[in-house]
Scaffold this active site. Structure first.
Site, PDB file in Angstrom:
ATOM      1  N   GLU A 132       0.834  -1.214   0.000  1.00 54.01           N
ATOM      2  CA  GLU A 132       0.000   0.000   0.000  1.00 54.01           C
ATOM      3  C   GLU A 132       0.865   1.259   0.000  1.00 54.01           C
ATOM      4  OE1 GLU A 132      -2.790   1.035  -0.661  1.00 54.01           O
ATOM      5  OE2 GLU A 132      -4.045   1.717   1.002  1.00 54.01           O
ATOM      6  N   THR A 184      -4.644   8.897  -4.642  1.00 57.06           N
ATOM      7  CA  THR A 184      -4.616   9.133  -3.198  1.00 57.06           C
ATOM      8  C   THR A 184      -3.493  10.106  -2.821  1.00 57.06           C
ATOM      9  OG1 THR A 184      -5.557   6.982  -2.797  1.00 57.06           O
ATOM     10  CG2 THR A 184      -4.419   7.980  -0.955  1.00 57.06           C
TER      11      THR A 184
END
Ligand code: HSE
Length: 313
Positions: A132, A184
């Site tokens: 991630e 993001t």
């Protein structure tokens, strides 16, 4: 020990409004599918990726599933064998539904499953986080629910600080993803680095209200609490086309509250029945049609399980 497994890695909605980086929920749909096989050569091979329109790297060192799988192999001390995978992206990229996290969690779960499940799910947190972090920063509010299912309070970035919270019975989510990508990293770059004390107090109260609503099984209060984010949403709203119009339309049609899903642009409305959620997604579609933006809607529920493993051989 299995030789071939299929992993279903769920979408997740992070933050739930005010719970920035500390709350996330696994969703029944959509999900990524990873088909993984043990190999007699060390390391990770990614044979193919579908559903990503060619945007993701097959280089395991640049792919969240590849990075987390390599980390898990290292964690298990496996040096003479490896895995090869094919990935089907059921999740849209850069959409706020935890696409990178699903693949990261799935890669780690695949390795663990192929080598006899020696680690418990929370112990795969580091591996999933490693994947991630390469794409969207070191936060666990997507990977933790993708691994564990349900709604998770991320009290910190270590396995013992992941805490499952109660999931209100009958909770249904109406999701809309407009056709704009919000990476993001970009949505994190617009956030304030410092916040006034009074905003901190309000935000803390909102998170407490939200958690209290979960414990009281109160979907209406949950809906109100997800809208009570006075820090992150104001900083990001310019990246979310139609946010206020969608929120108004969702409320008119019976939703209790609407928030940005993760870093957006997906918006997530809190509902207490599937029929209401369908009415809400119809209203969301109308808003984006008026704005001239294509969008995709989904009605889904919280997933009680994180990544599911199917043993093929
Ligand atoms: N908590 C993260 C953020 C989630 O809002 O940036 C990203 O999916």
């Amino acid at each position: 020990m299995p030789r071939l497994v299929e992993i279903y890695a769920p979408a997740t909605t992070a933050n739930l409004g005010p719970g920035f980086d500390i709350l996330g929920m696994a969703l029944e749909e959509p999900f990524d599918t990873i088909c993984a096989e043990k190999t007699d050569s060390p390391g990770v091979i990614i044979d193919g990726i579908t559903g990503d329109e060619g945007r993701l790297s097959l280089d395991p060192a640049k792919n969240t599933a590849g990075i987390s799988a390599a980390y898990a192999l290292k964690q298990l001390g496996i040096t003479d064998q490896g895995i090869r995978m094919t990935i089907h992206k059921g999740l849209p990229l850069a959409s706020g539904l935890g696409s990178s996290a699903a693949s990261a969690a799935g890669g780690a779960v695949a390795v663990n499953a192929l080598f006899g499940d020696p680690l418990r799910r929370p112990q795969l947190l580091d591996a999933a986080l490693e994947g991630e972090a390469a794409v969207s920063g070191r936060h666990a509010d997507n990977v933790a629910p993708a691994l564990l299912g349900g709604i998770i309070f991320v009290g910190g970035l270590t396995p013992e600080l992941l805490e499952p919270l109660p999931v209100p019975l009958g909770l249904v989510l109406a999701l809309v993803t407009p056709n704009v990508a919000v990476p993001t990293a970009e949505a994190r770059a617009v956030l304030p680095q410092q916040i006034p004390m009074r905003d901190m107090v309000k935000q803390t109260a909102s998170v407490a209200r939200l958690i209290s609503a979960l414990y009281r099984n109160d979907i209406e209060a949950l809906g109100k609490a997800v809208e009570a984010d006075g820090i992150i949403e104001p900083a990001r709203q310019h990246l979310m086309p139609g946010l206020h119009e969608v929120r108004a339309a969702a409320r008119e049609r019976g939703a209790f509250g609407t928030t940005i899903s993760g870093a957006g642009p997906t918006l997530c409305a809190i509902c207490d029945s599937e029929s209401i959620a369908r009415r809400v997604t119809d209203g969301m579609e109308l808003v984006y049609a008026r704005l001239g933006l294509a969008c995709q809607t989904r009605v889904t529920r919280p997933a009680s399980q994180g990544c599911r493993v199917k043993i093929i051989e």
